[in-house]
Write a protein that holds these residues in place. Structure first.
Motif, mmCIF file in Angstrom:
data_model
loop_
_atom_site.group_PDB
_atom_site.id
_atom_site.type_symbol
_atom_site.label_atom_id
_atom_site.label_comp_id
_atom_site.label_asym_id
_atom_site.label_seq_id
_atom_site.Cartn_x
_atom_site.Cartn_y
_atom_site.Cartn_z
ATOM 1 N N LEU A 306 52.506 20.870 45.596
ATOM 2 C CA LEU A 306 53.759 20.196 45.940
ATOM 3 C C LEU A 306 54.365 19.495 44.728
ATOM 4 O O LEU A 306 55.594 19.416 44.593
ATOM 5 N N ALA A 307 53.505 18.984 43.852
ATOM 6 C CA ALA A 307 54.009 18.279 42.664
ATOM 7 C C ALA A 307 54.819 19.215 41.770
ATOM 8 O O ALA A 307 55.721 18.763 41.053
ATOM 9 N N GLN A 308 54.519 20.512 41.816
ATOM 10 C CA GLN A 308 55.229 21.461 40.961
ATOM 11 C C GLN A 308 56.640 21.756 41.455
ATOM 12 O O GLN A 308 57.496 22.193 40.671
ATOM 13 N N ILE A 309 56.900 21.533 42.737
ATOM 14 C CA ILE A 309 58.210 21.860 43.303
ATOM 15 C C ILE A 309 59.007 20.625 43.698
ATOM 16 O O ILE A 309 60.099 20.757 44.244
ATOM 17 N N MET A 310 58.467 19.443 43.435
ATOM 18 C CA MET A 310 59.188 18.218 43.764
ATOM 19 C C MET A 310 60.395 18.055 42.848
ATOM 20 O O MET A 310 60.356 18.444 41.678
ATOM 21 N N PRO A 311 61.488 17.471 43.347
ATOM 22 C CA PRO A 311 62.656 17.235 42.490
ATOM 23 C C PRO A 311 62.324 16.288 41.352
ATOM 24 O O PRO A 311 61.470 15.398 41.486
ATOM 25 N N ALA A 312 63.010 16.470 40.224
ATOM 26 C CA ALA A 312 62.708 15.683 39.023
ATOM 27 C C ALA A 312 62.944 14.196 39.246
ATOM 28 O O ALA A 312 62.298 13.358 38.617
ATOM 29 N N GLY A 313 63.849 13.855 40.146
ATOM 30 C CA GLY A 313 64.154 12.444 40.372
ATOM 31 C C GLY A 313 63.124 11.707 41.203
ATOM 32 O O GLY A 313 63.183 10.477 41.312
ATOM 33 N N LEU A 314 62.176 12.437 41.795
ATOM 34 C CA LEU A 314 61.155 11.795 42.620
ATOM 35 C C LEU A 314 60.048 11.243 41.731
ATOM 36 O O LEU A 314 59.428 11.986 40.970
ATOM 37 N N PRO A 315 59.791 9.930 41.795
ATOM 38 C CA PRO A 315 58.752 9.338 40.928
ATOM 39 C C PRO A 315 57.351 9.658 41.421
ATOM 40 O O PRO A 315 56.734 8.885 42.153
ATOM 41 N N PHE A 316 56.832 10.816 41.036
ATOM 42 C CA PHE A 316 55.502 11.252 41.471
ATOM 43 C C PHE A 316 54.709 11.654 40.242
ATOM 44 O O PHE A 316 55.117 12.534 39.483
ATOM 45 N N VAL A 317 53.568 10.995 40.037
ATOM 46 C CA VAL A 317 52.727 11.264 38.868
ATOM 47 C C VAL A 317 51.286 11.442 39.329
ATOM 48 O O VAL A 317 50.758 10.612 40.073
ATOM 49 N N ILE A 318 50.657 12.530 38.901
ATOM 50 C CA ILE A 318 49.249 12.774 39.231
ATOM 51 C C ILE A 318 48.369 12.066 38.213
ATOM 52 O O ILE A 318 48.423 12.351 37.024
ATOM 53 N N ASN A 319 47.567 11.143 38.710
ATOM 54 C CA ASN A 319 46.599 10.434 37.882
ATOM 55 C C ASN A 319 45.208 10.893 38.326
ATOM 56 O O ASN A 319 44.721 10.477 39.377
ATOM 57 N N TRP A 320 44.591 11.753 37.529
ATOM 58 C CA TRP A 320 43.330 12.364 37.959
ATOM 59 C C TRP A 320 42.211 11.344 38.117
ATOM 60 O O TRP A 320 41.323 11.513 38.962
#
Length: 355
Positions: A306-320
């Motif tokens: 889902l992170a790959q297709i989220m809009p650029a304006g959505l503040p989503f960051v994967i922190n492993w």
């Protein structure tokens, strides 16, 4: 372990349903974690890029940058290396013809300050009324040589360089020198040591004497925690995540308890055959861990997808690192939930259970 896995292969639907529930819980946890990391990064990214250790604000500013009022002359109270003045202005960055409008956070500091970002295209600020913009603004259509305004002022500045993506309070940043930012603010003082600023940012410093003037010293972490809305935002999202851990524990615990009650006769037969309580508990633990691993693994895979297709304006960051901790917490909740049934298993009397 063998008994638990064999039963799962035999009762695929029953255990698949619980794995699906754990998948949904894990997915919500990872999505909330990604949003929390994204919002945190959007608020503090510019501050992290300074690589500073200490911030000095006006002691009456309630530890808030925008409320702090200092002057360049206040530097006389400080001693150390890499002490940089900092001014801040939040407003709308717009072109002269108003075709482009974007909310931005503008920072002003000395031209040779360590706070100035590394330019990736164009050149550093070397004159009046010049501006550096972050990569996000370049992607929106702003370009080198363009004249723009910030806030309500009619004064324009020229974009002379760009740098890597940077945000502050969820808005993209721009940098200029202190005098230029004061002109944009409409300050009557745009030169000399009486120029107004908001803070001093340093890598290593201390007060020269016991007299600090109006200065208050704070660590960079304290400064970040006092960014408007930052702590409340993170506390809200993290509380939701922690509550989901409790839900996961309750779901596993209830499921295993009901399953134990349904299989009392089977457990009674197993005990008659010489299989001890510890082996039965181990089977339940194996089932819980297997279902948790399936749910967590699929939840992680879906989150990354889902992170790959989220809009650029959505503040989503994967922190492993955070995802790893939350995965272990969910796995721990599954183990604890399964162990809640151990007393029921231990009290099963083979004679009564078999009837």
């Amino acid at each position: 372990m063998y008994l638990g896995l064999k039963e799962m292969r035999h009762e695929k639907l029953r255990y698949s349903l619980l794995s699906g529930v754990l998948l949904l819980i894990a997915l919500v946890v990872f999505m909330l974690a990604g949003l929390a990391n994204g919002l945190s990064n959007g608020n503090r990214q510019a501050v992290d890029q300074w690589h500073a250790t200490t911030v000095y604000l006006n002691k009456n500013a309630n530890q808030t940058l925008s409320a702090s009022q200092l002057t360049l002359a206040d530097k006389k109270h400080l001693q150390g290396t890499k002490i940089a003045p900092l001014s801040n202005l939040s407003g709308t960055l717009r072109t002269s013809n108003n075709q482009l409008k974007t909310t931005a956070s503008a920072f002003g500091t000395s031209r040779n300050s360590f706070l100035m970002p590394t330019v990736t295209s164009g050149h550093r600020i070397n004159g009046k009324n010049q501006l550096l913009i972050s990569a996000a603004l370049k992607d929106q259509g702003y370009h080198l040589g363009q004249k723009v305004r910030i806030g309500t002022t009619k004064k324009t500045v020229k974009i002379v360089g760009t740098y890597a993506a940077s945000t502050y309070s969820i808005a993209p940043t721009v940098y200029t020198d202190t005098a230029t930012l004061n002109r944009l603010k409409g300050s009557p003082v745009t030169s000399g040591q009486q120029q107004p600023i908001n803070a001093f940012v340093t890598k290593r410093s201390h007060f020269k004497t016991s007299k600090h003037g109006n200065l208050q010293r704070m660590s960079i972490n304290t400064f970040i925690d006092n960014l408007p809305g930052y702590s409340a935002e993170q506390l809200t999202l993290n509380t939701m995540i922690y509550f989901l851990f409790v839900i996961a524990l309750a779901v596993i615990g209830i499921f295993m308890f009901v399953l134990t009650l349904q299989k009392q006769a089977l457990f009674g037969v197993l005990k008659v055959q010489g299989i001890g309580t510890s082996h039965i508990i181990a089977a339940l633990l194996t089932q819980s861990i297997a279902m948790a691993l399936i749910g967590i693994g699929l939840g992680l895979a879906i989150t990354v997808g889902l992170a790959q297709i989220m809009p650029a304006g959505l503040p989503f960051v994967i922190n492993w690192q955070a995802f790893g901790i939350y995965s272990l917490a969910l796995l721990g909740a599954a183990v604890i939930g399964a162990l809640l049934s151990w007393r029921t298993v231990a009290k099963i009397d083979p004679v009564v259970a078999i009837g």
